[in-house]
Design an enzyme around this catalytic site. Structure first.
Site, PDB file in Angstrom:
ATOM      1  N   ASP A  92       0.836  -1.212   0.000  1.00  0.00           N
ATOM      2  CA  ASP A  92       0.000   0.000   0.000  1.00  0.00           C
ATOM      3  C   ASP A  92       0.867   1.256   0.000  1.00  0.00           C
ATOM      4  O   ASP A  92       0.358   2.376  -0.064  1.00  0.00           O
ATOM      5  CB  ASP A  92      -1.028  -0.007   1.143  1.00  0.00           C
ATOM      6  CG  ASP A  92      -0.402  -0.006   2.515  1.00  0.00           C
ATOM      7  OD1 ASP A  92       0.839  -0.133   2.613  1.00  0.00           O
ATOM      8  OD2 ASP A  92      -1.153   0.111   3.514  1.00  0.00           O
ATOM      9  N   SER A  93       2.210   1.070   0.006  1.00  0.00           N
ATOM     10  CA  SER A  93       3.127   2.185  -0.257  1.00  0.00           C
ATOM     11  C   SER A  93       2.812   2.769  -1.636  1.00  0.00           C
ATOM     12  O   SER A  93       3.224   3.891  -1.957  1.00  0.00           O
ATOM     13  CB  SER A  93       4.582   1.720  -0.194  1.00  0.00           C
ATOM     14  OG  SER A  93       4.758   0.536  -0.949  1.00  0.00           O
ATOM     15  N   ASP A 153      -1.231  -6.165  -0.311  1.00  0.00           N
ATOM     16  CA  ASP A 153      -1.363  -5.503   0.987  1.00  0.00           C
ATOM     17  C   ASP A 153      -2.824  -5.120   1.231  1.00  0.00           C
ATOM     18  O   ASP A 153      -3.440  -4.461   0.380  1.00  0.00           O
ATOM     19  CB  ASP A 153      -0.532  -4.210   0.936  1.00  0.00           C
ATOM     20  CG  ASP A 153       0.329  -4.022   2.147  1.00  0.00           C
ATOM     21  OD1 ASP A 153       0.209  -4.805   3.108  1.00  0.00           O
ATOM     22  OD2 ASP A 153       1.148  -3.077   2.120  1.00  0.00           O
ATOM     23  N   LYS A 159      -1.247  -9.457   2.870  1.00  0.00           N
ATOM     24  CA  LYS A 159      -0.478  -9.012   4.040  1.00  0.00           C
ATOM     25  C   LYS A 159      -1.341  -8.052   4.844  1.00  0.00           C
ATOM     26  O   LYS A 159      -2.070  -7.239   4.267  1.00  0.00           O
ATOM     27  CB  LYS A 159       0.820  -8.328   3.603  1.00  0.00           C
ATOM     28  CG  LYS A 159       1.586  -7.701   4.773  1.00  0.00           C
ATOM     29  CD  LYS A 159       2.989  -7.285   4.387  1.00  0.00           C
ATOM     30  CE  LYS A 159       3.118  -5.920   3.773  1.00  0.00           C
ATOM     31  NZ  LYS A 159       2.599  -4.810   4.590  1.00  0.00           N
ATOM     32  N   GLU A 186      -1.276  -5.490   8.589  1.00  0.00           N
ATOM     33  CA  GLU A 186      -0.434  -4.898   9.627  1.00  0.00           C
ATOM     34  C   GLU A 186      -1.026  -5.144  11.009  1.00  0.00           C
ATOM     35  O   GLU A 186      -2.245  -5.075  11.186  1.00  0.00           O
ATOM     36  CB  GLU A 186      -0.313  -3.379   9.400  1.00  0.00           C
ATOM     37  CG  GLU A 186       0.391  -3.022   8.113  1.00  0.00           C
ATOM     38  CD  GLU A 186       0.581  -1.516   7.933  1.00  0.00           C
ATOM     39  OE1 GLU A 186       0.264  -0.727   8.861  1.00  0.00           O
ATOM     40  OE2 GLU A 186       1.035  -1.128   6.852  1.00  0.00           O
ATOM     41  N   GLU A 197       9.352  -4.265  10.375  1.00  0.00           N
ATOM     42  CA  GLU A 197       9.780  -2.968   9.845  1.00  0.00           C
ATOM     43  C   GLU A 197      10.350  -2.076  10.940  1.00  0.00           C
ATOM     44  O   GLU A 197       9.710  -1.884  11.987  1.00  0.00           O
ATOM     45  CB  GLU A 197       8.586  -2.275   9.155  1.00  0.00           C
ATOM     46  CG  GLU A 197       8.963  -0.911   8.588  1.00  0.00           C
ATOM     47  CD  GLU A 197       7.977  -0.361   7.563  1.00  0.00           C
ATOM     48  OE1 GLU A 197       7.020  -1.071   7.188  1.00  0.00           O
ATOM     49  OE2 GLU A 197       8.177   0.793   7.137  1.00  0.00           O
TER      50      GLU A 197
HETATM   51  O1  KIV Z   1       3.481  -1.121   1.582  1.00  0.00           O
HETATM   52  C1  KIV Z   1       4.644  -1.538   1.567  1.00  0.00           C
HETATM   53  O2  KIV Z   1       5.431  -1.274   0.660  1.00  0.00           O
HETATM   54  C2  KIV Z   1       5.079  -2.375   2.675  1.00  0.00           C
HETATM   55  C3  KIV Z   1       6.530  -2.721   2.753  1.00  0.00           C
HETATM   56  C4  KIV Z   1       7.309  -1.544   3.168  1.00  0.00           C
HETATM   57  C5  KIV Z   1       6.791  -3.871   3.629  1.00  0.00           C
HETATM   58  O3  KIV Z   1       4.294  -2.747   3.497  1.00  0.00           O
END
Ligand code: KIV
Length: 265
Positions: A45-46, A84, A114, A116, A183
Protein backbone atom coordinates in the site's frame (compact mmCIF):
# COMPACT_ATOMS: atom_id res chain seq x y z
CA UNK A 1 10.81 -22.70 -12.76
CA UNK A 2 7.35 -23.21 -11.25
CA UNK A 3 5.33 -20.69 -9.30
CA UNK A 4 6.66 -19.97 -5.79
CA UNK A 5 4.13 -20.89 -3.09
CA UNK A 6 3.71 -19.97 0.60
CA UNK A 7 5.05 -23.43 1.67
CA UNK A 8 8.17 -22.75 -0.47
CA UNK A 9 8.68 -19.48 1.43
CA UNK A 10 8.09 -21.20 4.77
CA UNK A 11 10.65 -23.89 3.88
CA UNK A 12 13.31 -21.22 3.25
CA UNK A 13 13.47 -20.61 7.03
CA UNK A 14 15.43 -23.86 7.39
CA UNK A 15 16.81 -24.42 3.91
CA UNK A 16 17.64 -20.89 2.75
CA UNK A 17 18.57 -18.99 0.69
CA UNK A 18 17.31 -15.74 2.18
CA UNK A 19 14.05 -14.46 0.71
CA UNK A 20 14.21 -11.50 -1.70
CA UNK A 21 11.09 -9.34 -1.74
CA UNK A 22 10.36 -6.13 -3.58
CA UNK A 23 7.20 -4.10 -4.05
CA UNK A 24 5.58 -3.66 -7.46
CA UNK A 25 2.54 -1.68 -8.48
CA UNK A 26 1.86 -2.38 -12.15
CA UNK A 27 2.64 -4.68 -15.11
CA UNK A 28 6.16 -3.37 -15.89
CA UNK A 29 7.41 -3.26 -12.28
CA UNK A 30 5.93 -6.71 -11.59
CA UNK A 31 7.53 -8.12 -14.74
CA UNK A 32 10.93 -6.52 -14.00
CA UNK A 33 10.94 -8.04 -10.49
CA UNK A 34 9.83 -11.43 -11.80
CA UNK A 35 12.37 -11.43 -14.66
CA UNK A 36 15.09 -10.62 -12.09
CA UNK A 37 14.16 -13.76 -10.14
CA UNK A 38 12.82 -11.97 -7.04
CA UNK A 39 11.02 -14.47 -4.76
CA UNK A 40 8.12 -12.38 -3.48
CA UNK A 41 6.45 -9.44 -5.21
CA UNK A 42 4.50 -7.33 -2.74
CA UNK A 43 1.79 -5.03 -4.05
CA UNK A 44 2.36 -2.72 -1.10
CA UNK A 45 0.00 0.00 0.00
CA UNK A 46 3.13 2.18 -0.26
CA UNK A 47 1.47 2.48 -3.68
CA UNK A 48 -0.39 5.43 -2.15
CA UNK A 49 2.82 7.39 -1.63
CA UNK A 50 5.09 6.33 -4.49
CA UNK A 51 2.48 6.01 -7.28
CA UNK A 52 -0.62 7.94 -6.27
CA UNK A 53 0.98 10.95 -4.54
CA UNK A 54 -0.85 10.61 -1.21
CA UNK A 55 1.03 11.86 1.87
CA UNK A 56 0.74 8.42 3.53
CA UNK A 57 -0.90 4.99 3.12
CA UNK A 58 -4.07 5.73 5.11
CA UNK A 59 -6.15 6.94 2.14
CA UNK A 60 -5.46 3.93 -0.09
CA UNK A 61 -8.69 2.07 -0.95
CA UNK A 62 -9.55 -1.55 -1.76
CA UNK A 63 -10.44 -0.53 -5.31
CA UNK A 64 -7.05 1.13 -5.84
CA UNK A 65 -5.21 -1.87 -4.40
CA UNK A 66 -7.22 -4.29 -6.55
CA UNK A 67 -6.65 -2.26 -9.71
CA UNK A 68 -2.86 -2.36 -9.20
CA UNK A 69 -2.79 -5.98 -7.99
CA UNK A 70 -4.50 -7.08 -11.22
CA UNK A 71 -1.84 -5.28 -13.27
CA UNK A 72 1.04 -6.79 -11.26
CA UNK A 73 -0.45 -10.28 -11.60
CA UNK A 74 -0.45 -9.96 -15.36
CA UNK A 75 3.31 -9.30 -15.30
CA UNK A 76 4.40 -11.96 -12.79
CA UNK A 77 4.80 -15.65 -13.67
CA UNK A 78 7.01 -17.13 -10.96
CA UNK A 79 7.24 -14.90 -7.87
CA UNK A 80 4.73 -15.21 -5.04
CA UNK A 81 2.35 -12.26 -5.28
CA UNK A 82 1.30 -10.76 -1.94
CA UNK A 83 -1.32 -8.00 -1.87
CA UNK A 84 -1.36 -5.50 0.99
CA UNK A 85 -4.73 -5.10 2.69
CA UNK A 86 -5.35 -1.33 2.95
CA UNK A 87 -6.32 0.56 6.10
CA UNK A 88 -9.81 -0.37 7.38
CA UNK A 89 -10.22 -3.28 4.96
CA UNK A 90 -9.64 -5.80 7.81
CA UNK A 91 -9.63 -3.99 11.18
CA UNK A 92 -13.42 -3.61 11.47
CA UNK A 93 -14.27 -7.30 11.75
CA UNK A 94 -13.44 -10.84 10.80
CA UNK A 95 -16.13 -11.21 8.10
CA UNK A 96 -15.14 -8.06 6.28
CA UNK A 97 -11.48 -9.08 6.56
CA UNK A 98 -12.15 -12.46 4.93
CA UNK A 99 -14.29 -10.95 2.18
CA UNK A 100 -11.69 -8.31 1.30
CA UNK A 101 -8.80 -10.78 1.49
CA UNK A 102 -10.74 -13.09 -0.83
CA UNK A 103 -11.17 -10.31 -3.39
CA UNK A 104 -7.38 -10.07 -3.73
CA UNK A 105 -7.27 -13.74 -4.78
CA UNK A 106 -10.47 -13.87 -6.85
CA UNK A 107 -10.22 -10.52 -8.62
CA UNK A 108 -6.57 -9.51 -8.18
CA UNK A 109 -5.11 -13.00 -8.81
CA UNK A 110 -2.74 -12.50 -5.85
CA UNK A 111 -1.43 -15.60 -4.05
CA UNK A 112 -1.58 -14.19 -0.51
CA UNK A 113 -2.40 -11.06 1.47
CA UNK A 114 -0.48 -9.01 4.04
CA UNK A 115 -1.95 -7.15 6.99
CA UNK A 116 -0.43 -4.90 9.63
CA UNK A 117 -0.59 -5.55 13.37
CA UNK A 118 0.26 -8.34 15.79
CA UNK A 119 -1.83 -9.30 18.82
CA UNK A 120 -4.50 -6.73 17.89
CA UNK A 121 -5.13 -8.23 14.42
CA UNK A 122 -4.28 -11.90 15.07
CA UNK A 123 -7.99 -12.84 15.09
CA UNK A 124 -8.38 -11.43 11.56
CA UNK A 125 -5.20 -13.18 10.36
CA UNK A 126 -6.42 -16.50 11.82
CA UNK A 127 -9.87 -16.16 10.22
CA UNK A 128 -8.40 -15.34 6.81
CA UNK A 129 -6.02 -18.31 7.04
CA UNK A 130 -8.97 -20.57 8.04
CA UNK A 131 -10.77 -19.37 4.92
CA UNK A 132 -7.89 -20.79 2.88
CA UNK A 133 -6.05 -17.55 2.15
CA UNK A 134 -2.32 -17.39 2.95
CA UNK A 135 -1.40 -14.43 5.17
CA UNK A 136 1.86 -12.52 5.67
CA UNK A 137 2.04 -10.51 8.91
CA UNK A 138 3.64 -7.09 9.41
CA UNK A 139 4.88 -5.81 12.78
CA UNK A 140 7.14 -3.09 14.17
CA UNK A 141 6.60 0.18 12.37
CA UNK A 142 3.16 -0.27 10.83
CA UNK A 143 2.67 2.72 8.50
CA UNK A 144 -1.17 2.56 8.54
CA UNK A 145 -1.08 3.34 12.28
CA UNK A 146 2.13 5.41 12.34
CA UNK A 147 0.32 8.39 13.91
CA UNK A 148 -0.72 6.24 16.88
CA UNK A 149 2.92 5.08 17.17
CA UNK A 150 4.12 8.71 17.31
CA UNK A 151 5.36 8.89 13.71
CA UNK A 152 7.75 6.99 11.48
CA UNK A 153 10.12 5.92 14.27
CA UNK A 154 12.21 2.89 15.15
CA UNK A 155 10.04 0.52 17.23
CA UNK A 156 10.86 -1.88 20.08
CA UNK A 157 13.66 0.21 21.57
CA UNK A 158 12.90 -0.40 25.27
CA UNK A 159 12.37 -3.70 27.04
CA UNK A 160 8.59 -3.39 27.30
CA UNK A 161 8.21 -2.52 23.60
CA UNK A 162 10.60 -5.32 22.63
CA UNK A 163 8.60 -7.87 24.64
CA UNK A 164 5.40 -6.62 23.09
CA UNK A 165 6.84 -7.09 19.57
CA UNK A 166 7.87 -10.63 20.46
CA UNK A 167 4.26 -11.26 21.61
CA UNK A 168 2.99 -9.82 18.32
CA UNK A 169 5.21 -12.17 16.31
CA UNK A 170 4.13 -15.21 18.33
CA UNK A 171 0.42 -14.31 18.07
CA UNK A 172 0.72 -14.11 14.29
CA UNK A 173 2.50 -17.48 14.17
CA UNK A 174 -0.34 -19.01 16.18
CA UNK A 175 -2.76 -17.42 13.71
CA UNK A 176 -1.04 -19.39 10.95
CA UNK A 177 0.83 -16.75 8.93
CA UNK A 178 3.51 -18.06 6.56
CA UNK A 179 5.91 -15.14 7.09
CA UNK A 180 6.18 -11.83 8.93
CA UNK A 181 7.51 -8.46 7.75
CA UNK A 182 9.42 -6.69 10.53
CA UNK A 183 9.78 -2.97 9.85
CA UNK A 184 12.13 -0.51 11.53
CA UNK A 185 13.25 -2.30 14.67
CA UNK A 186 16.75 -2.67 16.12
CA UNK A 187 18.74 -5.43 14.38
CA UNK A 188 19.36 -7.27 17.66
CA UNK A 189 15.62 -7.50 18.40
CA UNK A 190 14.65 -8.72 14.92
CA UNK A 191 17.41 -11.36 15.13
CA UNK A 192 15.97 -12.51 18.46
CA UNK A 193 12.44 -12.68 17.05
CA UNK A 194 13.75 -14.52 13.97
CA UNK A 195 15.43 -17.16 16.11
CA UNK A 196 12.34 -17.70 18.28
CA UNK A 197 9.57 -18.13 15.71
CA UNK A 198 8.95 -20.93 13.21
CA UNK A 199 8.10 -18.73 10.19
CA UNK A 200 10.48 -16.60 8.09
CA UNK A 201 10.93 -12.94 8.95
CA UNK A 202 11.33 -10.43 6.15
CA UNK A 203 13.05 -7.26 7.32
CA UNK A 204 12.89 -3.67 6.20
CA UNK A 205 15.07 -1.48 8.39
CA UNK A 206 15.40 -4.48 10.70
CA UNK A 207 19.01 -5.54 10.09
CA UNK A 208 20.62 -8.53 8.46
CA UNK A 209 19.44 -11.19 10.90
CA UNK A 210 16.05 -11.67 9.25
CA UNK A 211 15.28 -14.58 6.91
CA UNK A 212 14.72 -12.16 4.02
CA UNK A 213 14.59 -8.51 3.06
CA UNK A 214 12.03 -6.24 1.39
CA UNK A 215 12.49 -2.83 -0.27
CA UNK A 216 10.11 -0.46 -2.02
CA UNK A 217 10.75 -0.58 -5.79
CA UNK A 218 10.69 3.19 -6.26
CA UNK A 219 13.08 3.76 -3.31
CA UNK A 220 15.69 1.22 -4.40
CA UNK A 221 15.65 2.35 -8.04
CA UNK A 222 15.67 6.09 -7.37
CA UNK A 223 12.22 6.76 -8.79
CA UNK A 224 10.86 8.38 -5.59
CA UNK A 225 12.67 11.45 -4.35
CA UNK A 226 10.31 12.98 -1.74
CA UNK A 227 12.39 11.36 1.02
CA UNK A 228 14.67 8.33 1.44
CA UNK A 229 14.59 6.38 4.73
CA UNK A 230 17.99 5.48 6.26
CA UNK A 231 17.39 1.75 5.64
CA UNK A 232 17.03 2.14 1.86
CA UNK A 233 19.92 1.22 -0.40
CA UNK A 234 19.58 2.84 -3.82
CA UNK A 235 20.70 0.16 -6.28
CA UNK A 236 20.36 2.58 -9.20
CA UNK A 237 19.24 6.12 -9.88
CA UNK A 238 16.75 5.49 -12.65
CA UNK A 239 15.00 8.84 -12.09
CA UNK A 240 17.97 10.89 -13.38
CA UNK A 241 18.39 9.23 -16.85
CA UNK A 242 14.60 9.20 -17.34
CA UNK A 243 14.40 12.95 -16.62
CA UNK A 244 17.37 13.53 -18.97
CA UNK A 245 15.64 11.51 -21.72
CA UNK A 246 12.45 13.52 -21.30
CA UNK A 247 14.38 16.81 -21.56
CA UNK A 248 16.12 15.64 -24.75
CA UNK A 249 12.77 14.54 -26.21
CA UNK A 250 11.24 17.96 -25.45
CA UNK A 251 14.22 19.72 -27.09
CA UNK A 252 14.01 17.50 -30.18
CA UNK A 253 10.25 18.03 -30.51
CA UNK A 254 10.76 21.78 -30.26
CA UNK A 255 13.67 21.82 -32.72
CA UNK A 256 11.93 19.43 -35.14
CA UNK A 257 14.75 16.84 -35.06
CA UNK A 258 12.28 14.25 -33.77
CA UNK A 259 10.76 12.40 -35.55
CA UNK A 260 13.69 11.69 -37.91
CA UNK A 261 13.21 9.98 -41.28
CA UNK A 262 13.62 6.54 -39.62
CA UNK A 263 10.58 7.16 -37.39
CA UNK A 264 8.25 8.09 -40.21
CA UNK A 265 6.10 6.22 -42.73
O1 KIV B 1 3.48 -1.12 1.58
C1 KIV B 1 4.64 -1.54 1.57
O2 KIV B 1 5.43 -1.27 0.66
C2 KIV B 1 5.08 -2.37 2.67
C3 KIV B 1 6.53 -2.72 2.75
C4 KIV B 1 7.31 -1.54 3.17
C5 KIV B 1 6.79 -3.87 3.63
O3 KIV B 1 4.29 -2.75 3.50
Amino acid sequence: MGKITPPDILARKKKGPKISTVTAYDYPTGKLADDAGIDVVLVGDSLGMVCLGYPDTVSVTMEEMLHHTKAVSRGVKTALIVADMPFLSYQVGVEEAIRNAGRFLKEGRADAVKLEGGVSQADKAAAIVRAGIPVMGHIGLTPQTATQLGGFKVQGKDTRAALSLMEDAKALCEAGVFSIVIECVPASLSSRITSQIPVPTIGIGAGGGCDGQVLVFHDMTGLFDRFTPKFVKKYCDAGAPIKEALKRYKEEVESGSFPGPEHQF
